[in-house]
Design a protein around this motif. Sequence first.
Motif, PDB file in Angstrom:
ATOM      1  N   VAL A 118      81.946 -51.149 115.678  1.00 26.43           N
ATOM      2  CA  VAL A 118      81.327 -51.430 114.601  1.00 26.43           C
ATOM      3  C   VAL A 118      79.802 -51.078 114.671  1.00 26.43           C
ATOM      4  O   VAL A 118      79.095 -51.408 115.660  1.00 26.43           O
ATOM      5  N   THR A 119      79.314 -50.914 113.570  1.00 27.60           N
ATOM      6  CA  THR A 119      77.758 -50.263 113.414  1.00 27.60           C
ATOM      7  C   THR A 119      77.215 -50.943 112.439  1.00 27.60           C
ATOM      8  O   THR A 119      77.790 -50.643 111.005  1.00 27.60           O
ATOM      9  N   ASP A 120      76.234 -51.624 112.423  1.00 28.69           N
ATOM     10  CA  ASP A 120      75.242 -52.255 111.345  1.00 28.69           C
ATOM     11  C   ASP A 120      74.105 -51.422 111.116  1.00 28.69           C
ATOM     12  O   ASP A 120      73.266 -51.392 111.931  1.00 28.69           O
ATOM     13  N   LEU A 121      73.962 -50.847 109.921  1.00 31.76           N
ATOM     14  CA  LEU A 121      72.927 -49.800 109.525  1.00 31.76           C
ATOM     15  C   LEU A 121      71.782 -50.790 108.509  1.00 31.76           C
ATOM     16  O   LEU A 121      72.353 -51.340 107.535  1.00 31.76           O
ATOM     17  N   TRP A 122      70.793 -51.146 108.885  1.00 33.05           N
ATOM     18  CA  TRP A 122      69.660 -51.785 108.315  1.00 33.05           C
ATOM     19  C   TRP A 122      68.699 -50.831 107.610  1.00 33.05           C
ATOM     20  O   TRP A 122      68.262 -49.951 108.393  1.00 33.05           O
ATOM     21  N   GLU A 123      68.169 -51.381 106.373  1.00 38.30           N
ATOM     22  CA  GLU A 123      67.173 -50.644 105.638  1.00 38.30           C
ATOM     23  C   GLU A 123      66.420 -51.730 105.076  1.00 38.30           C
ATOM     24  O   GLU A 123      66.676 -52.623 104.554  1.00 38.30           O
ATOM     25  N   GLN A 124      65.051 -51.412 104.662  1.00 39.96           N
ATOM     26  CA  GLN A 124      64.086 -52.039 104.082  1.00 39.96           C
ATOM     27  C   GLN A 124      63.956 -51.761 102.672  1.00 39.96           C
ATOM     28  O   GLN A 124      63.702 -50.578 102.463  1.00 39.96           O
ATOM     29  N   THR A 125      64.305 -52.540 101.709  1.00 43.48           N
ATOM     30  CA  THR A 125      64.074 -52.196 100.243  1.00 43.48           C
ATOM     31  C   THR A 125      62.704 -51.964  99.629  1.00 43.48           C
ATOM     32  O   THR A 125      61.842 -52.780 100.308  1.00 43.48           O
ATOM     33  N   PRO A 126      62.443 -51.495  98.669  1.00 45.14           N
ATOM     34  CA  PRO A 126      61.001 -51.551  98.309  1.00 45.14           C
ATOM     35  C   PRO A 126      60.119 -52.917  97.927  1.00 45.14           C
ATOM     36  O   PRO A 126      59.087 -53.258  98.019  1.00 45.14           O
ATOM     37  N   ARG A 127      60.996 -53.585  97.701  1.00 48.94           N
ATOM     38  CA  ARG A 127      60.682 -55.051  97.413  1.00 48.94           C
ATOM     39  C   ARG A 127      60.722 -56.038  98.773  1.00 48.94           C
ATOM     40  O   ARG A 127      60.564 -57.194  98.754  1.00 48.94           O
ATOM     41  N   GLN A 128      60.716 -55.476 100.035  1.00 48.43           N
ATOM     42  CA  GLN A 128      60.687 -56.170 101.123  1.00 48.43           C
ATOM     43  C   GLN A 128      61.942 -56.881 101.529  1.00 48.43           C
ATOM     44  O   GLN A 128      61.787 -57.992 101.962  1.00 48.43           O
ATOM     45  N   ARG A 129      63.130 -56.310 100.837  1.00 47.88           N
ATOM     46  CA  ARG A 129      63.991 -57.125 101.359  1.00 47.88           C
ATOM     47  C   ARG A 129      65.155 -56.271 102.245  1.00 47.88           C
ATOM     48  O   ARG A 129      64.767 -54.951 102.319  1.00 47.88           O
ATOM     49  N   LEU A 130      66.106 -57.031 102.806  1.00 46.01           N
ATOM     50  CA  LEU A 130      67.124 -56.332 103.683  1.00 46.01           C
ATOM     51  C   LEU A 130      68.326 -55.708 103.037  1.00 46.01           C
ATOM     52  O   LEU A 130      68.718 -56.406 102.282  1.00 46.01           O
ATOM     53  N   HIS A 131      68.725 -54.472 103.355  1.00 42.24           N
ATOM     54  CA  HIS A 131      70.106 -54.009 102.962  1.00 42.24           C
ATOM     55  C   HIS A 131      70.682 -53.487 104.105  1.00 42.24           C
ATOM     56  O   HIS A 131      70.341 -52.809 105.038  1.00 42.24           O
ATOM     57  N   LEU A 132      72.084 -53.723 104.062  1.00 43.71           N
ATOM     58  CA  LEU A 132      73.019 -53.420 105.134  1.00 43.71           C
ATOM     59  C   LEU A 132      74.306 -52.989 104.811  1.00 43.71           C
ATOM     60  O   LEU A 132      74.664 -53.203 103.689  1.00 43.71           O
ATOM     61  N   VAL A 133      74.596 -51.833 105.777  1.00 45.67           N
ATOM     62  CA  VAL A 133      75.880 -51.118 105.521  1.00 45.67           C
ATOM     63  C   VAL A 133      76.635 -51.400 107.049  1.00 45.67           C
ATOM     64  O   VAL A 133      75.936 -51.143 107.885  1.00 45.67           O
ATOM     65  N   ARG A 134      77.667 -52.210 106.981  1.00 49.18           N
ATOM     66  CA  ARG A 134      78.580 -52.232 108.120  1.00 49.18           C
ATOM     67  C   ARG A 134      79.511 -51.269 108.138  1.00 49.18           C
ATOM     68  O   ARG A 134      80.481 -51.314 107.456  1.00 49.18           O
ATOM     69  N   TYR A 135      79.395 -50.259 109.109  1.00 44.50           N
ATOM     70  CA  TYR A 135      80.382 -49.161 109.396  1.00 44.50           C
ATOM     71  C   TYR A 135      81.397 -49.465 110.481  1.00 44.50           C
ATOM     72  O   TYR A 135      81.043 -50.224 111.671  1.00 44.50           O
ATOM     73  N   PHE A 136      82.539 -49.263 110.204  1.00 40.04           N
ATOM     74  CA  PHE A 136      83.766 -49.512 111.093  1.00 40.04           C
ATOM     75  C   PHE A 136      84.008 -48.008 111.773  1.00 40.04           C
ATOM     76  O   PHE A 136      84.796 -47.212 110.881  1.00 40.04           O
ATOM     77  N   ASP A 137      83.710 -47.583 112.653  1.00 43.49           N
ATOM     78  CA  ASP A 137      83.704 -46.283 113.252  1.00 43.49           C
ATOM     79  C   ASP A 137      85.177 -45.734 113.225  1.00 43.49           C
ATOM     80  O   ASP A 137      85.146 -44.322 112.873  1.00 43.49           O
ATOM     81  N   ALA A 138      85.938 -46.587 113.839  1.00 42.61           N
ATOM     82  CA  ALA A 138      87.392 -45.864 114.064  1.00 42.61           C
ATOM     83  C   ALA A 138      87.807 -45.468 112.557  1.00 42.61           C
ATOM     84  O   ALA A 138      88.739 -44.775 112.346  1.00 42.61           O
ATOM     85  N   TRP A 139      87.597 -46.286 111.726  1.00 38.71           N
ATOM     86  CA  TRP A 139      88.087 -46.094 110.115  1.00 38.71           C
ATOM     87  C   TRP A 139      87.422 -45.116 109.377  1.00 38.71           C
ATOM     88  O   TRP A 139      87.785 -44.616 108.378  1.00 38.71           O
ATOM     89  N   GLU A 140      86.315 -44.905 109.765  1.00 38.11           N
ATOM     90  CA  GLU A 140      85.248 -44.118 109.190  1.00 38.11           C
ATOM     91  C   GLU A 140      84.888 -44.637 107.689  1.00 38.11           C
ATOM     92  O   GLU A 140      84.888 -43.917 106.757  1.00 38.11           O
TER      93      GLU A 140
END
Length: 252
Positions: free
Chosen positions: A80-102
């Motif tokens: 499992v991989t959690d990808l974090w980014e910061q939005t222009p409004r200084q909030r967090l955005h997350l995508v949780r990836y499941f590598d085996a399932w792509e």
Amino acid sequence: MTNTLSKKYRALALLLGSLILPALSAAAAMPQAQGCESTTVVHAYYQISRQPQGEPATQSTIEVIRNQQQVAYRNPGLQVTDLWEQTPRQRLHLVRYFDAWERGIEYQPDEIEGSHDWSAKYFLVSEQQRQSMHSNNASDNSCTEAQTLVKRSEDGNLTLRWSQQYQLPESISLENDAEKTEWKLLKVEADPAAVANSFRQLGQYQTTDYTDIGDSESDPFLRRMINLGFVEHGDHGVYDADGHELGGAHNH
């Protein structure tokens, strides 16, 4: 089983998140020696050891992959991989990836509970946390020498060895009456091309928005992730193996 896996993942994928500002302010996060060249584009490998009082220690690994705008936490054991980014409004955005399932599940800022401190994700230990700690180094002028920071409180003793070269912890140790948790940096790869390739690969996975999951439970992937407890969302910071946050809101 569901709760155990969910807590374990949040724990291991995250001990880093709430102890740990944007990449643009990385150079200003900690004092640096004159002429010291640092990089925040890295692929770092950590070993995590947790030992409850009177019990054997357990170990796991976590990978931190970071470019100038994003940071991903990869748990090889759970794939499992959690990808974090910061939005222009200084909030967090997350995508949780499941590598085996792509595949991945996307969480918008309003769907993420807890602190939205970007530094707690990007640096593994928040800027506020580090500024509250006392330096034990006689001199912090060496770019290659780690800075040792300590803090003692009712919650326990926190020790951080901070790499100014890579803007990452070399080690994190939290010890209290109940348990001792340690993060140890095993190696760092500072290859921008390899880091870019890791993020490019994640970007090729199919994603589903969290709000659409209820309408897609016939999807075998989503059904399995719900059953395993991986669809839950929360602060996603740095936790121990039972989901206890190390730093941030607890102000160790």
